[in-house]
Design a protein around this motif. Structure first.
Motif, short mmCIF file in Angstrom:
data_model
loop_
_atom_site.label_atom_id
_atom_site.label_comp_id
_atom_site.label_asym_id
_atom_site.label_seq_id
_atom_site.Cartn_x
_atom_site.Cartn_y
_atom_site.Cartn_z
N ARG A 25 0.84 -1.20 0.00
CA ARG A 25 0.00 0.00 0.00
C ARG A 25 0.87 1.25 0.00
O ARG A 25 0.60 2.21 -0.73
N TYR A 26 1.92 1.25 0.82
CA TYR A 26 2.76 2.45 0.92
C TYR A 26 3.59 2.67 -0.35
O TYR A 26 3.64 3.79 -0.87
N LEU A 27 4.23 1.63 -0.84
CA LEU A 27 5.12 1.79 -1.98
C LEU A 27 4.37 1.98 -3.30
O LEU A 27 4.77 2.77 -4.15
N HIS A 28 3.28 1.24 -3.47
CA HIS A 28 2.62 1.19 -4.78
C HIS A 28 1.16 1.63 -4.73
O HIS A 28 0.49 1.62 -5.76
N ASP A 29 0.67 1.98 -3.53
CA ASP A 29 -0.71 2.42 -3.35
C ASP A 29 -1.69 1.40 -3.94
O ASP A 29 -2.62 1.74 -4.67
N LYS A 30 -1.48 0.13 -3.60
CA LYS A 30 -2.39 -0.90 -4.07
C LYS A 30 -2.63 -1.93 -2.97
O LYS A 30 -1.84 -2.06 -2.03
N PHE A 31 -3.73 -2.65 -3.12
CA PHE A 31 -4.08 -3.69 -2.16
C PHE A 31 -4.69 -4.85 -2.90
O PHE A 31 -5.60 -4.66 -3.73
N GLY A 32 -4.23 -6.06 -2.63
CA GLY A 32 -4.77 -7.24 -3.27
C GLY A 32 -5.78 -7.93 -2.39
O GLY A 32 -5.52 -8.18 -1.21
N ASP A 33 -6.96 -8.23 -2.92
CA ASP A 33 -7.97 -8.94 -2.14
C ASP A 33 -7.54 -10.37 -1.83
O ASP A 33 -7.93 -10.94 -0.82
N VAL A 34 -6.73 -10.96 -2.70
CA VAL A 34 -6.21 -12.30 -2.46
C VAL A 34 -5.00 -12.18 -1.54
O VAL A 34 -4.09 -11.40 -1.81
N PRO A 35 -4.98 -12.93 -0.42
CA PRO A 35 -3.85 -12.81 0.53
C PRO A 35 -2.52 -13.12 -0.15
O PRO A 35 -2.42 -14.01 -1.00
N TYR A 36 -1.49 -12.35 0.24
CA TYR A 36 -0.16 -12.60 -0.29
C TYR A 36 0.39 -13.90 0.27
O TYR A 36 0.05 -14.31 1.38
N THR A 157 -7.72 0.08 3.04
CA THR A 157 -8.24 1.42 2.75
C THR A 157 -7.14 2.47 2.62
O THR A 157 -7.39 3.56 2.12
N GLY A 158 -5.95 2.15 3.12
CA GLY A 158 -4.85 3.12 3.13
C GLY A 158 -4.83 3.95 4.40
O GLY A 158 -3.94 4.81 4.56
N TYR A 159 -5.77 3.71 5.31
CA TYR A 159 -5.86 4.52 6.53
C TYR A 159 -4.56 4.52 7.33
O TYR A 159 -4.05 3.47 7.70
N ASN A 160 -4.02 5.71 7.55
CA ASN A 160 -2.88 5.96 8.44
C ASN A 160 -1.57 5.35 7.97
O ASN A 160 -0.57 5.39 8.69
N VAL A 161 -1.53 4.77 6.78
CA VAL A 161 -0.29 4.14 6.31
C VAL A 161 0.74 5.19 5.94
O VAL A 161 1.88 5.18 6.42
N GLY A 162 0.36 6.13 5.07
CA GLY A 162 1.29 7.19 4.69
C GLY A 162 1.72 8.03 5.85
O GLY A 162 2.89 8.42 5.98
N GLU A 163 0.77 8.32 6.77
CA GLU A 163 1.08 9.13 7.95
C GLU A 163 2.13 8.48 8.82
O GLU A 163 3.02 9.14 9.36
N MET A 164 2.02 7.16 8.99
CA MET A 164 2.99 6.47 9.83
C MET A 164 4.40 6.54 9.25
O MET A 164 5.36 6.89 9.95
N PHE A 165 4.53 6.24 7.97
CA PHE A 165 5.86 6.28 7.36
C PHE A 165 6.39 7.71 7.30
O PHE A 165 7.61 7.93 7.41
#
Length: 213
Positions: A25-36, A157-165
């Motif tokens: 999410r932080y590096l590429h602003d994406k999220f996969g519904d299928v677990p990594y 959702t991206g919540y608080n990810v960018g803020e933390m880094f």
């Protein structure tokens, strides 16, 4: 050409705790519904951020394997790290128990590494409070004793990810004398799905082999 890293950050925590999703999410602003799939060894990515005063830093982020059988290998990757994001799934108490293990390891072997406690999957507990298995008051008390800052995030959702880094970068900048100590920090718990002030003009790079630590 490999990115020049100004700040080495290591991501630690139990497997399937959302570490890779957080980094993606932080590096590429994406999220996969299928677990990594579970990370083997570690994956590396880098991103350039701009601090509040205009300084630019390149963050080198190591996403380590969470399985206990890779524990010895993970120790190699946090060596020399200036910041560690210790993740735990807010819906699973065993994840916070494992997080405490990693904090103790860091305090023993990398005492100059600043710790950030990161509760993941916030979207799940926000939607259904009964899913929360880790009491925030308990986490805050643990954080005071370390000391560490606490962040709850959602890779979905991206919540608080960018803020933390961003806070990690700002804290490092202050410790290195790059920014003044009275600069305002990015809020840790701002309610909203916004990203931190990252430099999107510099594309992230990621590799899954083992570059020089």
């Amino acid at each position: 050409m490999a990115a020049k890293v100004d700040l080495k950050i290591v991501i630690l925590g139990k497997e399937y705790g959302g570490k890779t999703s957080l980094v993606e999410r932080y590096l590429h602003d994406k999220f996969g519904d299928v677990p990594y799939q579970a990370t083997i060894g570690a994956a590396f990515g880098a991103k350039t951020v701009t601090l509040e005063d205009g300084h630019r830093l390149t963050l080198g982020i190591w996403d380590t394997a969470g399985a206990e059988r890779y524990e010895a290998m993970s120790k190699l990757y946090y060596r020399g790290a200036k910041a560690a994001v210790v993740c735990f799934d807010l819906t699973d108490i065993s994840h916070f128990e494992r997080a405490q293990f990693w904090v103790n390891e860091l305090k023993t072997h990398e005492e100059n590494c600043r710790v950030y406690l990161c509760g993941t999957k916030y979207d799940l507990v926000k939607e259904n409070k009964k899913l929360r298995k880790i009491d925030s008051v308990h986490v805050e008390k643990f954080a005071e004793d370390i000391p560490a800052s606490v962040h709850e995030t959602s890779a979905k959702t991206g919540y608080n990810v960018g803020e933390m880094f961003q806070q990690i970068a700002e804290d490092f900048g202050k410790s290195e004398g790059l920014v003044t100590a009275n600069s305002n920090n990015i809020s840790q718990h701002q309610d909203g799905d916004t990203q931190g002030q990252v430099d999107l003009a510099a594309p992230p790079v990621k590799q899954h082999c083992c570059p020089t630590l």
